[in-house]
Design a protein around this motif. Sequence first.
Motif, PDB file in Angstrom:
ATOM      1  N   SER A 193       0.831  -1.204   0.000  1.00 34.37           N
ATOM      2  CA  SER A 193       0.000   0.000   0.000  1.00 34.37           C
ATOM      3  C   SER A 193       0.864   1.251   0.000  1.00 34.37           C
ATOM      4  O   SER A 193       0.398   2.328  -0.336  1.00 34.37           O
ATOM      5  CB  SER A 193      -0.923   0.006   1.211  1.00 34.37           C
ATOM      6  OG  SER A 193      -0.150   0.018   2.384  1.00 34.37           O
ATOM      7  N   ARG A 229       3.032   3.793  -1.645  1.00 35.49           N
ATOM      8  CA  ARG A 229       3.193   4.093  -3.053  1.00 35.49           C
ATOM      9  C   ARG A 229       4.663   4.310  -3.347  1.00 35.49           C
ATOM     10  O   ARG A 229       5.433   4.669  -2.482  1.00 35.49           O
ATOM     11  CB  ARG A 229       2.430   5.380  -3.402  1.00 35.49           C
ATOM     12  CG  ARG A 229       0.956   5.324  -3.090  1.00 35.49           C
ATOM     13  CD  ARG A 229       0.421   6.725  -3.047  1.00 35.49           C
ATOM     14  NE  ARG A 229      -1.000   6.746  -2.708  1.00 35.49           N
ATOM     15  CZ  ARG A 229      -1.940   7.168  -3.545  1.00 35.49           C
ATOM     16  NH1 ARG A 229      -1.640   7.564  -4.753  1.00 35.49           N
ATOM     17  NH2 ARG A 229      -3.196   7.198  -3.171  1.00 35.49           N
ATOM     18  N   VAL A 269      -0.493  -5.145   2.105  1.00 39.05           N
ATOM     19  CA  VAL A 269      -1.605  -4.291   1.675  1.00 39.05           C
ATOM     20  C   VAL A 269      -1.999  -3.306   2.780  1.00 39.05           C
ATOM     21  O   VAL A 269      -2.446  -2.198   2.513  1.00 39.05           O
ATOM     22  CB  VAL A 269      -2.809  -5.161   1.252  1.00 39.05           C
ATOM     23  CG1 VAL A 269      -4.062  -4.325   1.074  1.00 39.05           C
ATOM     24  CG2 VAL A 269      -2.485  -5.892  -0.051  1.00 39.05           C
ATOM     25  N   GLU A 325       1.186   0.986   6.702  1.00 38.66           N
ATOM     26  CA  GLU A 325       1.056   2.443   6.635  1.00 38.66           C
ATOM     27  C   GLU A 325       2.349   3.073   7.121  1.00 38.66           C
ATOM     28  O   GLU A 325       2.983   2.570   8.041  1.00 38.66           O
ATOM     29  CB  GLU A 325      -0.085   2.934   7.537  1.00 38.66           C
ATOM     30  CG  GLU A 325      -1.462   2.599   7.023  1.00 38.66           C
ATOM     31  CD  GLU A 325      -2.561   3.094   7.962  1.00 38.66           C
ATOM     32  OE1 GLU A 325      -2.212   3.709   9.003  1.00 38.66           O
ATOM     33  OE2 GLU A 325      -3.728   2.867   7.654  1.00 38.66           O
TER      34      GLU A 325
END
Length: 430
Positions: free
Chosen positions: A246, A248, A282, A285
């Motif tokens: 997740s 980028r 996924v 963070e």
Amino acid sequence: MSNLPASLPEWLALLETRHSKEIDMGLERVASVKKRLGLQFSCPVIMVGGTNGKGSTCAMLEAVYLQAGYRVGLYSKPHFLDFNERARINGENVDDASLIKAFTAVENARESTSLTYFEFTTLAICQLLAEAPLDVVILEVGLGGRLDAVNVIDADVAIVTSVDIDHTDYLGDTREKIGFEKAGIFRPGKAAICSDPVPPQSLIDHANAIGADLWLFGRDFNYAGDKQQWNFGGRTQRRNSLGYPSLRGANQLLNASGVLAALEVLRNELPVGAQEVRTGLVMVELPGRFQVMPGRPAVVLDVAHNPHAAATLSQNLDNMGFHAYTYAVFGSMLDKDIDGVIAQLKDKVDHWYVTGLPLPRAATAAQLKQKLLDAAGVLSDPEKTIVAFESPEAAYAEAISKAGENDRIVVFGSFLTVAGAMRARRTALH
């Protein structure tokens, strides 16, 4: 010891004033206090160094191991808003009371030894993690590797993410010199993973000289992928049909491959299933690494502060789709290659909002403005502007007031620049 600080802010204020130098390379003082503390880990330790990608790699390791049900400790830095961000147990920041207890333990063990803020807090957080019931500990190296305070710990697996030019005053001015410093976290007989596709020869030579088990990207592990999914291949383990992390960015599959190589090394002690890897990647963070905030105008927060990271940021901005105008809030330390950073991003920005930062070694807004004026092409277009601000908060507030909803604002450079924008956003919400 009497008269010790009673609160975390008081402790941090004391530590900031105590040692004459902010950075004081060498491990003798830290090692002596570590010995008096009796600091040692009873679970596997993964140490992560490198120029860029350390934070992403640590965050992915933490996310995957948490998904697999393990008790995970993480030491990372610097922090954005609260010091407690540096120490995490099972995905949560450690509370003030636990940090104060660890600080007190280090204070009692240090006797007459002088420690920098970074050395003292590193020992305290390592002590705190060593005493917690954990299955795996992840330690992020600060500056370099060989002489970094974190390196008083012997890691079971060491990862060097990338080697590029940064911190030249301390680490040297070539990739070969810096590669040798980064390789200092490798240990004889232990896995030494390098996810840089073109590692400096000095790193390879050092790993071989000490008898580390060197894992090189492209030789010992690799990845392949299409737009939908990607596959990892290690020495004995393959993982197929993986979702993209997740986080980028162009380099995240290199970072993720290093993570999966570490999982392979520790597969007997800490087995992790395919679904746990998928979910962990996924769900990961990480604030301030090409972090696109919700809402319009688009706001991107990125701690790119050297040319290598700025090139990645430039590539990621290109992949974002059309925005009418791009506003940049930019602040930097003076010892960075500011010209190299500007060169990567000058064609992507219409309006520059440069800012000073609250540290003596930061570049002033006037210095940044002059560097932009010196960079060919920044003001050749009459539509482009450069405005100087005292603080990142002020620069960010002005960008928000000027940008239209089809524009974007990119806040980048030092951690302090991004932290200023985060503070301004937090204030606006309350």
